[in-house]
Enzyme design. Structure first.
Site, PDB file in Angstrom:
ATOM      1  N   GLY A 116       7.330   2.856  -0.750  1.00 17.28           N
ATOM      2  CA  GLY A 116       6.425   1.852  -1.302  1.00 17.28           C
ATOM      3  C   GLY A 116       6.833   1.422  -2.694  1.00 17.28           C
ATOM      4  N   GLY A 142       8.180   6.774  -3.450  1.00 18.84           N
ATOM      5  CA  GLY A 142       8.975   6.647  -2.243  1.00 18.84           C
ATOM      6  C   GLY A 142       9.283   5.225  -1.815  1.00 18.84           C
ATOM      7  CB  SER A 187       7.922   6.930  11.699  1.00 13.56           C
ATOM      8  OG  SER A 187       8.751   8.075  11.683  1.00 13.56           O
ATOM      9  CB  THR A 241      -0.937   0.031   1.221  1.00 13.13           C
ATOM     10  OG1 THR A 241      -0.177   0.190   2.426  1.00 13.13           O
ATOM     11  CG2 THR A 241      -1.753  -1.252   1.296  1.00 13.13           C
ATOM     12  N   GLY A 242       0.367   2.334  -0.547  1.00 16.13           N
ATOM     13  CA  GLY A 242       1.208   3.512  -0.725  1.00 16.13           C
ATOM     14  C   GLY A 242       2.348   3.197  -1.666  1.00 16.13           C
ATOM     15  N   GLY A 243       2.044   2.455  -2.739  1.00 19.14           N
ATOM     16  CA  GLY A 243       3.087   1.905  -3.588  1.00 19.14           C
ATOM     17  C   GLY A 243       3.465   2.719  -4.802  1.00 19.14           C
ATOM     18  CE1 TYR A 287       4.063   9.926   9.307  1.00 16.50           C
ATOM     19  CE2 TYR A 287       6.017  10.295  10.659  1.00 16.50           C
ATOM     20  CZ  TYR A 287       5.399   9.671   9.590  1.00 16.50           C
ATOM     21  OH  TYR A 287       6.108   8.790   8.807  1.00 16.50           O
TER      22      TYR A 287
END
Length: 245
Positions: free
Chosen positions: A19, A17, A136, A12-14, A149
């Site tokens: 991903g 960056g 993170s 996901t988020g591929g 975040y």
């Protein structure tokens, strides 16, 4: 033969960056990779760059979109061996600037999106599958302007601990915690000052540089592969020493 020959992966988020770099690496190791993201043009470019991949546009914070993704995976007919729940957003705002809408947007993608991505994959996960969540260093660092975040990524870390115990007899769950990485998120957060901010952050690291997305992808691939077969519930820091020294 690659480490993931004949396997099926979801990232996901591929589309950009970390991903995108990870999708390329998983495909290079032999996996067929399903990638998802909200921006369809970028997603189509990503598929062309990855090669052995299928694009499924969608928003991980929307249950119907996640279900659509997994319908495509189910139709592929091989179950799911690697799940990289990577989609995430950041929005810089100090406490007095943070609005309810911004807070909700960060938690919807980073926390709810991770929950939906993993929960709805359960019927498809093959025995021995590897689930990797993106946390993170911000979950521990307490950087000004990144409270929402950081809190969202701390929640992701907590998910991994619980899910590693719940699913451990069949599926491995681990976390990757990148430090500063050269991705479009810097441009989104800092605009024209992105390069200056990266240089400032890099100067304070033992590595004296920020990471390239390929370096994070290499660590994710380790967690996805049989090489990490006895790694459960771990948080692998790939941070240039930011939170370690």
């Amino acid at each position: 033969m690659g480490q993931l020959e004949g396997k099926t992966a979801v990232v996901t988020g591929g589309s950009t960056g970390i991903g995108l770099a990870t999708a390329k690496r998983l495909a290079a190791e032999g996996a067929h990779v399903f990638i998802t993201g909200r921006r369809e043009p970028e997603l189509e470019k990503a598929v062309a760059a990855v090669g052995n991949a299928t694009a499924v546009p969608g928003d991980v914070s929307v249950a119907a979109d996640v279900e659509c993704l997994y319908r495509h995976v189910r139709e592929h007919g091989r179950g799911l061996d690697v799940l990289f729940a990577n989609a995430g957003v950041n929005h810089l705002a100090t406490l007095d600037e943070l609005t309810e809408d911004i807070h909700d947007a960060v938690f919807d993608t980073n926390v709810k999106g991770t929950f939906l991505t993993v929960q709805k994959a359960l019927p498809l996960l093959n025995d021995g599958a590897s689930v990797i969540l993106t946390a993170s260093t911000a979950a521990e660092g307490g950087a000004a302007g990144m409270s929402a975040y950081g809190a969202s990524k701390a929640a992701v870390r907590a998910y991994a601990r619980a899910w590693a115990g719940e699913l451990g007899s069949r599926v491995r769950v681990n976390v990757i915690s990148p430090g500063p990485v050269s991705t479009p998120m810097w441009d989104d957060a800092f605009g024209d000052r992105a390069g200056e901010m990266m240089a400032t952050v890099a100067a304070g690291l033992p590595s004296k540089r920020v990471a390239h997305p390929d370096e994070i992808a290499a660590a994710v691939t380790f967690l996805a592969s049989p090489e990490s077969s006895f790694v459960y519930g771990a948080n692998l820091y790939v941070d240039g020493g930011m939170n370690q020294i």
